[in-house]
Design a protein around this motif. Structure first.
Motif, short mmCIF file in Angstrom:
data_model
loop_
_atom_site.label_atom_id
_atom_site.label_comp_id
_atom_site.label_asym_id
_atom_site.label_seq_id
_atom_site.Cartn_x
_atom_site.Cartn_y
_atom_site.Cartn_z
N ALA A 95 -57.26 3.01 -11.34
CA ALA A 95 -57.12 1.39 -11.88
C ALA A 95 -56.95 1.25 -12.97
N ASP A 96 -57.39 1.48 -13.94
CA ASP A 96 -57.32 1.83 -15.37
C ASP A 96 -55.81 1.76 -16.00
N ALA A 97 -55.32 3.30 -15.18
CA ALA A 97 -53.80 3.97 -16.01
C ALA A 97 -53.10 2.82 -15.78
N THR A 98 -51.61 2.71 -16.54
CA THR A 98 -50.32 2.45 -16.81
C THR A 98 -49.44 3.41 -15.93
N PRO A 99 -48.83 3.13 -15.43
CA PRO A 99 -47.81 4.52 -14.70
C PRO A 99 -46.86 5.19 -15.53
N MET A 100 -47.08 6.38 -16.06
CA MET A 100 -46.53 6.60 -17.58
C MET A 100 -47.16 6.40 -18.81
N ASP A 101 -48.28 6.37 -18.78
CA ASP A 101 -48.57 6.64 -20.17
C ASP A 101 -49.16 7.73 -20.49
N TRP A 102 -49.39 8.80 -18.89
CA TRP A 102 -49.77 10.18 -19.29
C TRP A 102 -48.75 10.57 -20.45
N MET A 103 -46.95 10.26 -20.80
CA MET A 103 -45.67 10.83 -21.17
C MET A 103 -46.52 10.15 -22.90
N ASN A 104 -47.15 9.48 -23.10
CA ASN A 104 -46.91 8.98 -24.28
C ASN A 104 -48.02 9.65 -25.02
N GLU A 105 -48.07 10.82 -24.69
CA GLU A 105 -49.10 11.85 -25.42
C GLU A 105 -48.28 12.65 -26.21
N ASP A 106 -47.48 12.90 -25.86
CA ASP A 106 -46.13 13.62 -27.13
C ASP A 106 -45.76 12.37 -28.43
N GLY A 107 -46.11 11.43 -28.68
CA GLY A 107 -46.04 10.41 -30.01
C GLY A 107 -45.60 9.71 -29.32
N GLY A 108 -45.77 8.75 -28.15
CA GLY A 108 -45.15 7.51 -27.49
C GLY A 108 -43.98 7.08 -28.06
N HIS A 109 -43.02 8.44 -27.68
CA HIS A 109 -41.79 8.23 -27.58
C HIS A 109 -41.14 6.89 -26.03
N ALA A 110 -40.57 6.16 -26.39
CA ALA A 110 -40.39 5.25 -25.51
C ALA A 110 -39.58 5.95 -24.25
N SER A 111 -38.55 7.09 -25.02
CA SER A 111 -37.44 7.22 -24.66
C SER A 111 -37.81 8.12 -23.36
N HIS A 112 -39.46 8.84 -23.17
CA HIS A 112 -39.75 9.72 -22.36
C HIS A 112 -39.48 8.99 -21.32
N GLY A 113 -40.32 7.87 -21.23
CA GLY A 113 -40.05 7.41 -20.20
C GLY A 113 -41.90 6.20 -20.43
#
Length: 217
Positions: free
Chosen positions: A106-124
């Motif tokens: 419930a507290d997770a936004t879809p695709m937030d896990w992809m920001n672990e590589d530095g938060g590049h928006a192009s990664h989704g």
């Protein structure tokens, strides 16, 4: 055999191989590169949750087009996509159960896990929900309704266009797991998704051109 048939065989074989590997790894717990249990905020859990939702829509669209056209080539492709992605979805949900993690956070936004590589928006990461489209590549509610109302060649073209976009979004997500996931068997599955879905995209582009249509802009 046609290229579609070969791609279908490849996708199913990959799914079966990864299913077997997952069973062995889960039973033995011998993946030295993996943490004992991924956290709910990890890329491993995030990918499993998000890709399960992503796959479910592909299965839904494939069943829709199967009932909206009599074209055997498209129906066979749709069946293969639905079968492969339903199997992979079951594996990912099974991992979440094995790890004791929720299938929905419930507290997770879809695709937030992809920001672990530095938060590049192009990664989704940080994808904005629009008309029911939760993640990159996912069809909107309006597009799904249009597919349900279409038939024949119109349904075939719309399905192929939507599924190409869907696969491209899935490939980006899977590439994120290859970079960020720590469980070896999950990274292997993600790489298999990248390879199989890229191949299917090429086939679907060919099928679109045979019907005098182009990839959706």
């Amino acid at each position: 055999m046609t290229r579609t048939h070969w791609a279908a065989i490849t996708a199913v074989v990959l799914a079966l191989l990864f299913a077997g590997a997952a069973t062995v790894a889960s039973a033995g717990g011998n993946d030295a590169a993996a943490p004992r249990t991924p956290s709910t905020a990890s890329a491993d859990a995030g990918f499993a949750r998000d890709m399960s939702v992503h796959h479910q829509q592909a299965v839904e669209m494939s069943f829709i087009v199967r009932d909206r056209t009599q074209d055997e080539e498209v129906r066979r492709l749709a069946y293969d996509i639905a079968n492969t992605q339903a199997n992979q979805r079951g594996m990912m949900l099974g991992w979440l159960d094995l790890w004791g993690l929720p299938k929905l956070a419930a507290d997770a936004t879809p695709m937030d896990w992809m920001n672990e590589d530095g938060g590049h928006a192009s990664h989704g990461g940080g994808h904005e929900v629009q008309d029911g489209s939760l993640m990159p590549g996912m069809a909107t509610k309006t597009q799904l309704e249009k597919l349900r109302k279409a038939s024949g060649k119109e349904a075939e073209i719309l399905y192929l266009q939507l599924m190409i976009v869907h696969h491209n979004g899935g490939v980006a997500m899977a590439e994120g797991c290859v970079r960020l996931c720590t469980v070896g068997v999950e990274r292997d599955l993600a790489q298999g998704m990248v390879d199989a879905q890229r191949s299917e995209v090429e086939l679907m582009v060919d099928l679109l051109h045979k019907r005098g249509a182009e990839v959706m802009a």
